[in-house]
Write an enzyme that holds these catalytic residues in place. Structure first.
Site, PDB file in Angstrom:
ATOM      1  CB  ILE A  60     -69.220  87.514  42.556  1.00 28.44           C
ATOM      2  CG1 ILE A  60     -69.002  86.256  43.396  1.00 28.44           C
ATOM      3  CG2 ILE A  60     -67.937  88.332  42.453  1.00 28.44           C
ATOM      4  CD1 ILE A  60     -68.087  85.239  42.728  1.00 28.44           C
ATOM      5  N   GLY A  76     -69.189  92.713  39.862  1.00 23.50           N
ATOM      6  CA  GLY A  76     -67.974  93.087  39.141  1.00 23.50           C
ATOM      7  C   GLY A  76     -67.121  91.913  38.734  1.00 23.50           C
ATOM      8  CB  SER A 126     -66.460  92.027  33.460  1.00 25.90           C
ATOM      9  OG  SER A 126     -66.068  93.243  34.075  1.00 25.90           O
ATOM     10  N   GLY A 176     -60.437  91.173  36.750  1.00 24.74           N
ATOM     11  CA  GLY A 176     -59.762  91.254  38.028  1.00 24.74           C
ATOM     12  C   GLY A 176     -60.116  90.172  39.023  1.00 24.74           C
ATOM     13  N   GLY A 180     -62.787  89.713  40.739  1.00 25.36           N
ATOM     14  CA  GLY A 180     -64.122  89.146  40.552  1.00 25.36           C
ATOM     15  C   GLY A 180     -64.138  88.044  39.513  1.00 25.36           C
ATOM     16  CB  SER A 201     -58.251  98.769  48.967  1.00 20.04           C
ATOM     17  OG  SER A 201     -56.929  99.163  48.638  1.00 20.04           O
ATOM     18  CE1 TYR A 235     -60.045 102.149  45.373  1.00 25.04           C
ATOM     19  CE2 TYR A 235     -57.983 102.342  46.566  1.00 25.04           C
ATOM     20  CZ  TYR A 235     -58.984 101.561  46.027  1.00 25.04           C
ATOM     21  OH  TYR A 235     -58.926 100.196  46.158  1.00 25.04           O
TER      22      TYR A 235
END
Length: 278
Positions: free
Chosen positions: A10, A12, A14, A16, A18, A138, A151
């Site tokens: 996985i 990211g 740290s 949210g 993830g 997203s 984005y």
């Protein structure tokens, strides 16, 4: 559905989704390799459940770090079952006002970063003729929003990569799913996002209003990261997983509304486009 222990990689982890995913998986007895950008985080995660958790130092803009981390993960656990491209952030503002440097950074993290991960793990997954790649895109990979054009561009691109990759890898027994969250209660709309101030008055009622709405939503999003993690855990145990999985009621409503509008638009203007064949 199989309850066999799986090994996850996985990016990211740290904060949210993830972070929530890594925690839920460890509680369920899965083995988890999680990427972090700070050494203390790597060490803390590795100590969390020895033999089950492994932290690795990875910035997704650094190809050498990615290659080394994937090799280390395989050496530690023998194989990888699920690879989650979760690392990313949102660069919000008008297309005209976001700088070229920030645009390049957004694409490097949200598009080129996942591509680096995919290219690093594919030889291993192809050799095993098994595996599942989850690209966390997203609802913004389906729907363009006035205040999130750059984005949106990055997530639309990741959607296309995921669809194409699914077609390439299906004959090899490797699944690909684009996981598409709506607003979840993470730091995405807060400190994890970058905001380019709207200074052009012509965009005040579109970009400006959108930026304020995004900031106002921070901390109040409907989406529960733990429930999203549970859904992803179940997803990889399906015998025929989907190429797309929306997360949260907001995402389902927005995408359904867009598809209805899009079908109407296609039909309304078919008189212009259909007759253009030889």
């Amino acid at each position: 559905m199989s309850d066999t222990q799986k090994t996850w990689f996985i990016t990211g982890a740290s904060t949210g989704l993830g972070e929530a995913l890594a925690s839920v998986l460890l509680d369920k007895g899965e083995r988890v390799v999680a990427t972090f950008r700070q050494s203390p985080q790597v060490e803390e995660f590795t100590r969390r459940k020895p033999g089950q958790s492994l932290g690795v130092l990875v910035d997704v803009t650094d190809a050498a770090q990615i290659t080394g981390a994937v090799a280390h993960a395989i050496a530690a656990f023998g194989h990888l079952d699920v690879v989650v491209n979760n690392a990313g952030y949102g660069s919000l503002g008008s297309i005209e006002e976001i700088t070229e440097a920030e645009t390049i950074r957004q694409f490097n993290v949200n598009i080129t970063g996942p591509l680096r991960i995919i290219r690093a793990v594919l030889p291993h997954l192809r050799e095993r003729r098994a595996g599942h790649i989850l690209n966390v895109t997203s609802v913004g990979g389906f729907i363009g929003m006035a205040h999130a054009g750059i984005y949106n561009a990055s997530k639309f691109a990741l959607e296309g990569i995921g669809e194409s990759l699914a077609a390439q890898l299906r004959p090899l027994g490797i699944h690909v799913t684009n996981v598409e969250p709506g607003p979840f209660r993470t730091k995405w709309a807060g400190e994890s996002a970058t905001y380019t101030e709207n200074k052009i008055a012509d965009y005040a009622d579109t970009v400006g209003v959108g930026l304020q709405a995004s900031l106002g939503r921070d901390g109040n999003q409907a989406g529960d990261p733990v429930k999203a993690a549970e859904a992803m855990y179940q997803l990889v145990r399906l015998p025929n997983p989907p190429v797309h999985l929306l997360l949260g009621g907001f995402a389902y409503q927005m995408v359904r509304d867009k598809l209805q509008r899009l079908l109407k638009e296609i039909d309304d203007f078919a008189y212009l486009g259909e007759p253009t064949d030889f």
